[in-house]
Design a protein around this motif. Structure first.
Motif, PDB file in Angstrom:
ATOM      1  N   LEU A  51       0.823  -1.205   0.000  1.00 21.83           N
ATOM      2  CA  LEU A  51       0.000   0.000   0.000  1.00 21.83           C
ATOM      3  C   LEU A  51       0.858   1.257   0.000  1.00 21.83           C
ATOM      4  CD1 LEU A  51      -2.885  -0.919   2.468  1.00 21.83           C
ATOM      5  CD2 LEU A  51      -3.050  -0.606  -0.004  1.00 21.83           C
ATOM      6  N   ALA A  52       1.961   1.227   0.717  1.00 23.59           N
ATOM      7  CA  ALA A  52       2.813   2.409   0.817  1.00 23.59           C
ATOM      8  C   ALA A  52       3.616   2.654  -0.452  1.00 23.59           C
ATOM      9  CB  ALA A  52       3.756   2.264   2.017  1.00 23.59           C
ATOM     10  N   ASP A 114      -7.362   6.283  -2.047  1.00 25.79           N
ATOM     11  CA  ASP A 114      -7.142   7.688  -1.763  1.00 25.79           C
ATOM     12  C   ASP A 114      -5.859   7.859  -0.948  1.00 25.79           C
ATOM     13  OD1 ASP A 114      -7.759  10.408  -1.746  1.00 25.79           O
ATOM     14  OD2 ASP A 114      -8.760  10.265   0.193  1.00 25.79           O
ATOM     15  N   GLY A 115      -4.928   8.636  -1.474  1.00 26.90           N
ATOM     16  CA  GLY A 115      -3.687   8.906  -0.768  1.00 26.90           C
ATOM     17  C   GLY A 115      -2.612   7.857  -0.929  1.00 26.90           C
ATOM     18  N   CYS A 116      -2.839   6.852  -1.776  1.00 27.77           N
ATOM     19  CA  CYS A 116      -1.859   5.774  -1.979  1.00 27.77           C
ATOM     20  C   CYS A 116      -1.514   5.642  -3.458  1.00 27.77           C
ATOM     21  CB  CYS A 116      -2.416   4.430  -1.490  1.00 27.77           C
ATOM     22  SG  CYS A 116      -2.707   4.334   0.282  1.00 27.77           S
ATOM     23  N   THR A 134     -10.435  -2.494   3.497  1.00 25.24           N
ATOM     24  CA  THR A 134      -9.713  -1.443   4.211  1.00 25.24           C
ATOM     25  C   THR A 134     -10.625  -0.271   4.585  1.00 25.24           C
ATOM     26  OG1 THR A 134      -9.047  -0.334   2.152  1.00 25.24           O
ATOM     27  CG2 THR A 134      -7.538  -2.005   3.070  1.00 25.24           C
ATOM     28  N   GLY A 135     -11.810  -0.207   3.963  1.00 21.07           N
ATOM     29  CA  GLY A 135     -12.726   0.896   4.240  1.00 21.07           C
ATOM     30  C   GLY A 135     -12.274   2.213   3.648  1.00 21.07           C
ATOM     31  N   ARG A 136     -11.423   2.147   2.636  1.00 18.90           N
ATOM     32  CA  ARG A 136     -10.864   3.362   2.029  1.00 18.90           C
ATOM     33  C   ARG A 136     -11.622   3.703   0.746  1.00 18.90           C
ATOM     34  NH1 ARG A 136      -5.283   3.250   3.547  1.00 18.90           N
ATOM     35  NH2 ARG A 136      -4.922   5.130   2.284  1.00 18.90           N
ATOM     36  N   ILE A 137     -11.591   4.972   0.386  1.00 18.50           N
ATOM     37  CA  ILE A 137     -12.080   5.387  -0.928  1.00 18.50           C
ATOM     38  C   ILE A 137     -11.121   4.841  -1.970  1.00 18.50           C
ATOM     39  CG2 ILE A 137     -12.472   7.362  -2.449  1.00 18.50           C
ATOM     40  CD1 ILE A 137     -13.208   8.975   0.057  1.00 18.50           C
ATOM     41  N   GLY A 138     -11.648   4.227  -3.009  1.00 16.13           N
ATOM     42  CA  GLY A 138     -10.760   3.631  -3.992  1.00 16.13           C
ATOM     43  C   GLY A 138     -11.416   3.426  -5.338  1.00 16.13           C
TER      44      GLY A 138
END
Length: 229
Positions: A51-52, A114-116, A134-138
């Motif tokens: 992810l990073a 988002d952000g990755c 992950t519950g992230r926007i994607g």
């Protein structure tokens, strides 16, 4: 028999489909649970690295991350153990080639959270799981095999919107034995319509697959990956 875990219920057909490819009854996290804590922690660092970085972390990155996290683990030995239980795959240089749901090499399936940075996934089900679990926007972009047409899946607050609206997936297994990366990931794809999926399966008798609608695809992704990411 139907399976339920973490609030996700698979009916009898879907439970049989998931079991047929060798997924444990408790999802892939069941493969991590028996491991010693340093090796399990290393696995979590591998996933964090994808992810990073947008790709596979190397041993130096993992050693540094383990040191910062206070994890006492021999990275090489730990990676070999993770490969033994088929949570990751190593290439012929012992570098990370896969860490379900992530791929260390180019595939037809890409995920941007988002952000990755954008990262490759092993198959469309794995790709869907990344933002959902992950519950992230994607945004998932998966190319239909053969045509190369894109299927886009935007995920916001756990809700997925598919484009085209008629899109479906194939959840299948090949006649190749071995780890999931060889036996089933190549047989799981997104299609612009159910008809396109039906034609593909008819043209590829080497794939034993089931066509899943969008809700089924999301449920299976949750079931396999909840608790792992």
């Amino acid at each position: 028999m139907a399976r339920t875990r973490d609030g996700v219920r698979l009916d009898d057909r879907l439970a049989e489909v998931v079991a047929s490819v060798g997924i444990p009854p408790g999802g892939l996290v069941e493969r991590r649970e028996p491991l010693d804590e340093p090796t399990a922690a290393l696995h979590r660092l591998v996933l964090d690295g994808f992810l990073a970085l947008g790709g596979p972390p190397d041993r130096s990155w993992l050693a540094d991350a383990a040191g910062r996290a206070g994890v006492a683990v021999d990275v090489g030995t730990g990676l070999e153990r993770l490969a033994e239980v088929d949570l990751i795959g190593l290439d012929d240089r012992a570098a990370i080639a896969a860490a379900y749901p992530f791929s260390g090499v180019t595939t037809r399936h890409w995920v941007t959270l988002d952000g990755c940075p954008t990262v490759a996934a092993m198959c469309v089900i794995d790709a869907i799981a990344i933002p959902l679990v992950t519950g992230r926007i994607g945004l998932v972009v998966s190319e239909e095999p053969g045509s190369g047409l894109p299927v886009r899946i935007a995920v916001v607050e756990g809700e997925a919107r598919w484009d085209p609206p008629e899109a479906a997936t194939v959840f299948g297994v090949t006649r190749t034995s071995g780890p999931l990366a060889a036996s089933c990931c190549p047989a799981m794809d997104a299609f612009t319509s159910r008809g396109a999926a039906e034609r593909y399966l008819a043209e590829h008798p080497e794939i034993d697959g089931e066509i899943l609608d969008q809700a089924e695809s999301e449920a299976v992704a949750h079931f396999i990956f909840d608790g792992l990411l």
